[in-house]
Design an enzyme around this catalytic site. Structure first.
Site, PDB file in Angstrom:
ATOM      1  N   ASN A 199       0.795  -1.228   0.000  1.00 20.21           N
ATOM      2  CA  ASN A 199       0.000   0.000   0.000  1.00 20.21           C
ATOM      3  C   ASN A 199       0.825   1.274   0.000  1.00 20.21           C
ATOM      4  O   ASN A 199       0.319   2.336  -0.367  1.00 20.21           O
ATOM      5  CB  ASN A 199      -0.915  -0.027   1.240  1.00 20.21           C
ATOM      6  CG  ASN A 199      -1.565   1.302   1.522  1.00 20.21           C
ATOM      7  OD1 ASN A 199      -2.472   1.731   0.814  1.00 20.21           O
ATOM      8  ND2 ASN A 199      -1.112   1.982   2.570  1.00 20.21           N
ATOM      9  N   TYR A 232       2.689   9.930 -11.037  1.00 20.73           N
ATOM     10  CA  TYR A 232       1.757   9.101 -10.277  1.00 20.73           C
ATOM     11  C   TYR A 232       1.051   8.104 -11.192  1.00 20.73           C
ATOM     12  O   TYR A 232       0.972   6.904 -10.891  1.00 20.73           O
ATOM     13  CB  TYR A 232       0.741   9.989  -9.556  1.00 20.73           C
ATOM     14  CG  TYR A 232      -0.162   9.238  -8.614  1.00 20.73           C
ATOM     15  CD1 TYR A 232       0.291   8.875  -7.349  1.00 20.73           C
ATOM     16  CD2 TYR A 232      -1.455   8.895  -8.979  1.00 20.73           C
ATOM     17  CE1 TYR A 232      -0.541   8.184  -6.471  1.00 20.73           C
ATOM     18  CE2 TYR A 232      -2.287   8.200  -8.114  1.00 20.73           C
ATOM     19  CZ  TYR A 232      -1.827   7.848  -6.850  1.00 20.73           C
ATOM     20  OH  TYR A 232      -2.648   7.156  -5.995  1.00 20.73           O
ATOM     21  N   ASP A 243     -10.442   9.884   0.876  1.00 20.15           N
ATOM     22  CA  ASP A 243     -10.078  10.918   1.851  1.00 20.15           C
ATOM     23  C   ASP A 243      -8.886  10.457   2.685  1.00 20.15           C
ATOM     24  O   ASP A 243      -9.027   9.934   3.789  1.00 20.15           O
ATOM     25  CB  ASP A 243     -11.275  11.218   2.746  1.00 20.15           C
ATOM     26  CG  ASP A 243     -10.995  12.356   3.713  1.00 20.15           C
ATOM     27  OD1 ASP A 243     -10.060  13.142   3.461  1.00 20.15           O
ATOM     28  OD2 ASP A 243     -11.702  12.451   4.741  1.00 20.15           O
TER      29      ASP A 243
END
Length: 302
Positions: free
Chosen positions: A91, A155, A189
């Site tokens: 992650n 990214y 978020d």
């Protein structure tokens, strides 16, 4: 399904565990009696989380996923403590700001190192115990693997890269009983997203121009719950929300010339005569950095 009964007493390695998706997923796994090897480069929040979860369930290792030897030591410690590792959540990741013409080259390279090479290091370090226990790896990609955007080149490249890495890895490990999945989320978020909002007003302006659900931000708990289910069922693909699957199917369409012209025109939207990219690059120059202050490496001690 009853994820608790499936996951109970499994051992999971979670990178990027100190905050955001990693921390919330770790908490959700702990509630299902999963034992955890938590990895992050930020010591203070990592140790707070490990203390919260308790020493019976969690051990913390401060390590940078760019450092293969550090991850190998972490995995060895986890195996020594818990007997092996069944699940890996790769992650750890970071974002960056600015167009190709203006992004700091060192930051561009670091995004690739953390988001892509860091996944390789995580898998490589855990591979022997995963094979031994016929485990499962969930690699965190993004909707950016399917939906290119201006100002997101590093990214997007890293997340498209880990998607293909996961697909290749799946073929390699399938005969050995190890399953591999990739996760693709829209806006969640997390601290990464909040940093972008705080640093770049142009980022919020860009989100406002996106159509319909593409501009919506989801609570991190929604993502963590989807990851727990994926770890329990050994999913090949995880989409958060589920409609993000459409982006995968539409990937060839999203790079057609007509669609690219529309997206390029959208990147020209901004306040007054200033385009989104111009505003973003100006704001990055004013910041004096191409990533959030939180993700800049600390200077060497001494």
């Amino acid at each position: 399904m009853d994820t608790t009964s499936v996951l109970e007493d499994k051992v999971a390695l979670v990178t990027g565990a100190a905050r955001g998706i990693g921390a919330h997923t770790a908490r959700a796994l702990a509630r299902r009696n999963v034992r955890l090897v938590l990895v992050d480069r930020d010591a203070q929040p990592l140790h707070v989380l490990a203390s919260e979860l308790g020493s019976q369930l969690a051990v913390a290792a401060v390590a940078d996923v760019r450092d293969l030897q550090a991850l190998e030591k972490t995995v060895a410690a986890g195996v020594d403590r818990f007997g092996g590792i069944d699940l890996v959540l790769a992650n750890a990741g970071m974002g960056c700001y600015g167009s190709v013409a203006h992004i700091d080259p060192t930051t561009f390279a670091r995004v690739i190192e953390v988001n892509l090479i860091g996944v390789f290091h995580t898998v490589r370090a855990a591979l022997p115990t995963l094979v031994d226990r016929r485990g499962y790896v969930l690699i965190v990609s993004s909707m950016a693997a399917f939906l290119p955007g201006p100002g997101l080149s590093a990214y997007a490249a890293s997340k498209a890269g880990v998607e293909h890495f996961a697909s290749s890895l799946r073929l390699e490990l399938m005969p050995q009983g190890v399953d591999v999945g990739s996760a693709h989320m829209t806006w969640i978020d997390t601290p990464l997203l909040r940093d972008a909002h705080a640093d770049l007003p142009a980022f919020a302006d860009m989100l406002a121009t996106l159509p319909g659900p593409l501009r919506k931000t989801l609570p991190v708990e929604v993502c963590a719950d989807a990851f727990v289910e994926a770890l329990a069922t050994r999913k090949r693909r995880v989409y958060v929300p589920k409609w993000a699957m459409a982006l995968a199917w539409l990937k060839p369409v999203l790079t057609m010339p007509l669609v690219e012209r529309v997206n390029a025109k959208r990147s020209g939207l901004g306040s007054g005569s200033e385009s989104f990219l111009e505003a973003a690059d100006r704001q990055v120059a004013e910041l004096g950095r191409s990533t959030s202050a939180r993700t800049i490496p600390a200077p060497p001690a001494g």
